[in-house]
Motif scaffolding. Structure first.
Motif, PDB file in Angstrom:
ATOM      1  N   TYR A 171       0.797  -1.248   0.009  1.00 17.82           N
ATOM      2  CA  TYR A 171       0.103   0.118  -0.181  1.00 17.82           C
ATOM      3  C   TYR A 171       0.764   1.384   0.025  1.00 17.82           C
ATOM      4  N   SER A 172       0.304   2.511  -0.240  1.00 17.99           N
ATOM      5  CA  SER A 172       1.095   3.624  -0.107  1.00 17.99           C
ATOM      6  C   SER A 172       1.813   3.857   0.955  1.00 17.99           C
ATOM      7  N   GLY A 173       3.073   4.123   0.801  1.00 15.96           N
ATOM      8  CA  GLY A 173       4.098   4.513   2.044  1.00 15.96           C
ATOM      9  C   GLY A 173       4.332   3.205   2.837  1.00 15.96           C
ATOM     10  N   GLU A 174       4.078   2.117   2.356  1.00 18.05           N
ATOM     11  CA  GLU A 174       4.446   0.974   3.385  1.00 18.05           C
ATOM     12  C   GLU A 174       5.994   1.097   3.880  1.00 18.05           C
ATOM     13  N   SER A 175       6.265   1.154   5.139  1.00 21.64           N
ATOM     14  CA  SER A 175       7.561   0.924   5.627  1.00 21.64           C
ATOM     15  C   SER A 175       8.272   2.358   5.037  1.00 21.64           C
ATOM     16  N   THR A 176       7.988   3.244   4.737  1.00 28.36           N
ATOM     17  CA  THR A 176       8.901   4.352   4.118  1.00 28.36           C
ATOM     18  C   THR A 176       8.417   5.578   5.031  1.00 28.36           C
ATOM     19  N   PRO A 177       9.489   5.636   6.241  1.00 22.04           N
ATOM     20  CA  PRO A 177       9.280   6.954   7.246  1.00 22.04           C
ATOM     21  C   PRO A 177       9.780   8.111   6.330  1.00 22.04           C
TER      22      PRO A 177
ATOM     23  N   ALA B 147      -1.947   8.209   6.427  1.00 20.02           N
ATOM     24  CA  ALA B 147      -2.778   9.417   6.663  1.00 20.02           C
ATOM     25  C   ALA B 147      -4.200   8.914   7.392  1.00 20.02           C
ATOM     26  N   GLN B 148      -4.718   7.952   6.807  1.00 23.84           N
ATOM     27  CA  GLN B 148      -6.115   7.371   7.192  1.00 23.84           C
ATOM     28  C   GLN B 148      -6.230   6.704   8.603  1.00 23.84           C
ATOM     29  N   ARG B 149      -4.810   6.181   8.976  1.00 26.79           N
ATOM     30  CA  ARG B 149      -4.597   5.811  10.481  1.00 26.79           C
ATOM     31  C   ARG B 149      -4.580   6.889  11.384  1.00 26.79           C
ATOM     32  N   HIS B 150      -4.009   7.949  10.886  1.00 28.05           N
ATOM     33  CA  HIS B 150      -3.409   9.204  11.830  1.00 28.05           C
ATOM     34  C   HIS B 150      -4.598   9.677  11.980  1.00 28.05           C
TER      35      HIS B 150
ATOM     36  N   GLY C  58      -2.476  16.409   8.337  1.00 30.77           N
ATOM     37  CA  GLY C  58      -3.746  17.080   8.789  1.00 30.77           C
ATOM     38  C   GLY C  58      -4.862  16.666   8.081  1.00 30.77           C
ATOM     39  N   LEU C  59      -6.039  16.734   8.694  1.00 30.28           N
ATOM     40  CA  LEU C  59      -7.366  16.370   7.891  1.00 30.28           C
ATOM     41  C   LEU C  59      -7.529  17.378   7.119  1.00 30.28           C
ATOM     42  N   ASP C  60      -7.830  16.985   5.762  1.00 32.56           N
ATOM     43  CA  ASP C  60      -8.047  17.838   4.736  1.00 32.56           C
ATOM     44  C   ASP C  60      -9.282  17.451   3.896  1.00 32.56           C
ATOM     45  N   TYR C  61     -10.286  16.808   4.705  1.00 32.96           N
ATOM     46  CA  TYR C  61     -11.495  16.586   3.803  1.00 32.96           C
ATOM     47  C   TYR C  61     -12.617  16.974   4.852  1.00 32.96           C
ATOM     48  N   PRO C  62     -13.882  17.139   4.181  1.00 38.63           N
ATOM     49  CA  PRO C  62     -14.958  17.645   5.148  1.00 38.63           C
ATOM     50  C   PRO C  62     -15.215  16.755   6.193  1.00 38.63           C
ATOM     51  N   PRO C  63     -16.170  17.100   7.240  1.00 33.66           N
ATOM     52  CA  PRO C  63     -16.301  16.499   8.398  1.00 33.66           C
ATOM     53  C   PRO C  63     -16.859  14.999   8.474  1.00 33.66           C
TER      54      PRO C  63
ATOM     55  N   SER D 142       2.151   8.051  20.159  1.00 31.06           N
ATOM     56  CA  SER D 142       3.171   6.826  20.011  1.00 31.06           C
ATOM     57  C   SER D 142       2.714   6.195  18.564  1.00 31.06           C
ATOM     58  N   SER D 143       1.720   6.290  18.070  1.00 31.91           N
ATOM     59  CA  SER D 143       1.430   5.288  16.904  1.00 31.91           C
ATOM     60  C   SER D 143       1.823   5.629  15.599  1.00 31.91           C
ATOM     61  N   ARG D 144       2.522   6.573  15.334  1.00 36.64           N
ATOM     62  CA  ARG D 144       2.933   7.325  14.090  1.00 36.64           C
ATOM     63  C   ARG D 144       3.631   5.952  13.591  1.00 36.64           C
ATOM     64  N   GLY D 145       3.231   5.585  12.139  1.00 31.90           N
ATOM     65  CA  GLY D 145       4.071   4.612  11.551  1.00 31.90           C
ATOM     66  C   GLY D 145       3.711   3.176  11.882  1.00 31.90           C
TER      67      GLY D 145
END
Length: 498
Positions: A29-35, A43-46, A72-77, A103-106
Motif C-alpha cells: 500500500y501507499s507508503g508502506e515502511s517508508t518513514p 494518513a487514514q490511520r492518523h 492534517g485532516l483535509d476532507y469535510p467532517p 506514539s502510533s505514528r507509522g
C-alpha cells in the motif's frame, strides 16, 4: 425462474468483486515502511488517532496534539466522523496501540493492517455495493434503451463493481473513495427512481465526505432545477430540495456552526482548499499540467490569478452541459452530464490528483450499457494515468491482473449485444490500435528504461499527454451525444410526463 436467475447472476458478480478486493488488499500500500511520513495508509490511520483523542473543535486546528504538517485532516467532517467510527469499532477495540496519540505514528503490525483493510472492505459492502445494485435496477426500470435481460444486468453491475481503477486505489493504494462514490451512485439511483429528496440528501452526504464530489454538482443542479421548473409549483419544489440539502449540511457541520468563533477557529474551510500546493502537484492528465510544458503557469501568474483563471475555465467548460439539462432535463442526459461536468473539473480545476480520474470514471461506468466502448477506453487510459503512482506503490502485479480480468469480463459478458459490437468494430479501429500500441509501449518503457538525467520525468509527461488526448476525444464525443439526446418532440413529451 427469471428472478432466481437474476439473483444468481448478481450474487456471483458481487462475490467475485469481493474476492478481487480481498486479493488486492493482500499486497502493498501507499507508503508502506517508508518513514518519515509514510503514505495514504498512514494518513487514514492518523486521522483515526486524531479523531479518537482530540475534540471535534480541534480536528482541523493546529495544536500540540494535532500537528497539521503531519497528515492534517483535509476532507469535510463526514470523513472525520468515518475515521472516528472506524478507529473506535475496528482498531481501538482490538489494537489500541495502533491509534494511541503521538506514539502510533507509522504503526504497521499485521493485525492492524488486517483491521485497516477491513474498514475499506466494510465500507464497500455497506455503501458502494448496495448503491451499485440500486442503480442497476433503477436504470433498468427508468432509463435503459438496451434490453433489460439477465445478462445485461449482470454485465452492467460487473462494470461498476469491477472497475479496476477504484479497486486499486481503495484496496491497493489505500483510500475510502467507495464511500463518496457509493453515496453519489445512490443519489443518482434515487433521483432516477423519482425520490429526489432522498437523492439530494445522499449527494449532500457525498459532498460532505469528499469535496471532490463537487465535480458532479453542476449535473445534479442542472437536472433537478430543470425538473423543478417544469412542475406546477416550481418555487415550492426548489425549496423542498434546498431545505433537504441545507438540513443535511447543518447536521454534518453542527460542531462548527454553533458559533462564528468556533467556525473560524476550526479553520475547516482553509483545510479543504490547499491552494498553497499550486495549480498542479504531480504529473496528471489535466489541462494545466499538460499545457505547462509550453506555458509556465506557475511562473507567469500568482496563486490568486491562477485561482481565478482555473475557476473561470472550469465553469465555462461545464456550463453547456448544465444548461442543456436545465433546458431539457432527461434521465440519460443527466448521466451524460455527470460525466461531462466531472471531466470539466478534472481538466481545469485547481490542484487535481491522479486519483481524481475516479470521479469521471464513475458516470462512465453508469453509462457502460449505452457507451461500452467509451467506458472501456476510459478505464484503460484511467489506469495508465495512475500507472506511475501505482508503480511507486509496488502494485504492478495487481495492476496487470485486474486489467486482464477487466478486459476478459468486458469481452465475454456481452450484455448489450449489437450496441457493443457496433462500437467495437468501427472505422476508427486503426487509430485505436495505434493508440493502444503507444500505451503498451509506455507501460514497458516506464518500467525498464531510465529517463535522461536532464528530463527525469519525461516518461510521466508522455503518459499524461497520451491520456489527456484520449480523455479529450471522449469528452468531445460524450458532450455531442448529450446535446443530441433530445429532439423538440421528445422534449415536449418528456415535459408532460414530469
Amino acid at each position: 425462474m427469471v428472478v432466481s436467475s437474476t439473483t444468481t447472476t448478481v450474487t456471483v458478480v458481487s462475490l467475485f468483486a469481493v474476492l478481487l478486493r480481498v486479493l488486492v488488499s493482500l499486497g502493498p500500500y501507499s507508503g508502506e515502511s517508508t518513514p518519515p511520513k509514510y503514505g495514504d495508509y498512514e494518513a487514514q490511520r492518523h486521522w483515526m488517532e486524531i479523531t479518537l483523542h482530540v475534540p471535534p473543535s480541534q480536528w482541523y486546528r493546529n495544536s500540540t496534539h494535532n500537528d497539521l504538517s503531519y497528515w492534517g485532516l483535509d476532507y469535510p467532517p463526514l470523513t472525520a466522523y468515518q475515521s472516528y467510527a472506524h478507529g473506535l469499532l475496528f482498531l481501538n477495540s482490538s489494537v489500541p496501540e495502533s491509534v494511541a496519540l503521538h506514539s502510533s505514528r507509522g504503526y504497521e503490525s499485521p493485525k492492524s493492517k488486517l483491521l485497516m483493510r477491513s474498514t475499506v472492505l466494510s465500507s464497500d459492502l455497506l455503501i458502494f455495493f448496495p448503491s451499485a445494485l440500486y442503480f442497476v435496477y433503477a436504470y433498468r426500470l427508468h432509463v435503459s434503451s438496451v434490453n433489460g435481460n439477465n445478462a445485461a444486468i449482470g454485465w452492467q453491475l460487473a462494470m461498476i463493481l469491477l472497475n479496476p481503477c477504484l479497486i486499486l486505489i481503495d484496496h491497493g493504494h489505500f483510500q475510502y473513495n467507495s464511500i463518496s462514490l457509493g453515496l453519489t451512485i445512490g443519489a443518482v439511483a434515487a433521483i432516477l427512481s423519482r425520490h429526489e429528496i432522498v437523492g439530494s440528501v445522499l449527494f449532500s452526504l457525498a459532498l460532505n465526505h469528499k469535496q471532490m464530489s463537487a465535480y458532479f454538482a453542476p449535473a445534479f443542479l442542472g437536472y433537478l432545477l430543470g425538473k423543478c421548473l417544469r412542475r406546477k409549483h416550481p418555487i415550492f419544489e426548489i425549496c423542498k430540495l434546498g431545505f433537504a440539502v441545507l438540513g443535511t449540511f447543518a447536521v454534518i457541520w453542527f460542531p462548527y456552526l454553533h458559533s462564528l468563533e468556533a467556525f473560524s477557529e476550526a479553520s475547516v474551510l482553509s483545510r479543504l482548499a490547499p491552494f498553497e500546493r499550486g495549480i498542479y502537484e504531480d504529473y496528471v492528465a489535466s489541462f494545466w499540467c499538460i499545457s505547462s510544458i509550453i506555458i509556465k503557469w506557475k511562473n507567469l501568474f500568482s496563486v490568486q490569478s491562477l485561482k481565478i483563471i482555473s475557476f473561470s475555465t472550469t465553469i465555462l467548460s461545464f456550463l453547456p452541459s448544465m444548461v442543456h439539462q436545465i433546458g431539457a432535463p432527461s434521465d440519460m442526459g443527466f448521466i451524460y452530464s455527470l460525466l461531462n461536468c466531472s471531466f470539466s473539473f478534472y481538466f481545469f480545476s485547481y490542484q487535481v490528483h491522479e486519483k481524481s480520474i475516479l470521479l469521471p470514471l464513475l458516470p462512465a461506468s453508469l453509462l457502460a450499457l449505452e457507451e461500452p466502448f467509451a467506458f472501456s477506453w476510459l478505464v484503460h487510459y484511467g489506469m495508465l494515468s495512475m500507472y506511475p503512482l501505482l508503480c511507486r506503490d509496488n502494485l504492478i502485479l495487481q495492476y496487470v491482473t485486474l486489467l486482464l480480468f477487466f478486459v476478459l469480463i468486458y469481452s465475454s459478458l456481452d450484455g448489450s449485444g449489437p450496441v457493443m459490437k457496433r462500437d467495437f468494430f468501427s472505422i476508427r479501429k486503426a487509430l485505436m490500435a495505434l493508440s493502444l500500441i503507444c500505451s503498451m509501449s509506455l507501460h514497458l518503457v516506464y518500467l525498464v528504461v531510465q529517463p535522461p538525467k536532464k528530463y527525469p520525468f519525461l516518461f510521466e509527461a508522455l503518459i499524461m499527454i497520451l491520456c489527456f488526448s484520449q480523455f479529450l476525444i471522449m469528452v468531445i464525443h460524450t458532450n455531442i451525444k448529450q446535446w443530441r439526446l433530445e429532439t423538440p418532440s421528445r422534449i415536449s413529451k418528456s415535459r408532460k410526463n414530469i
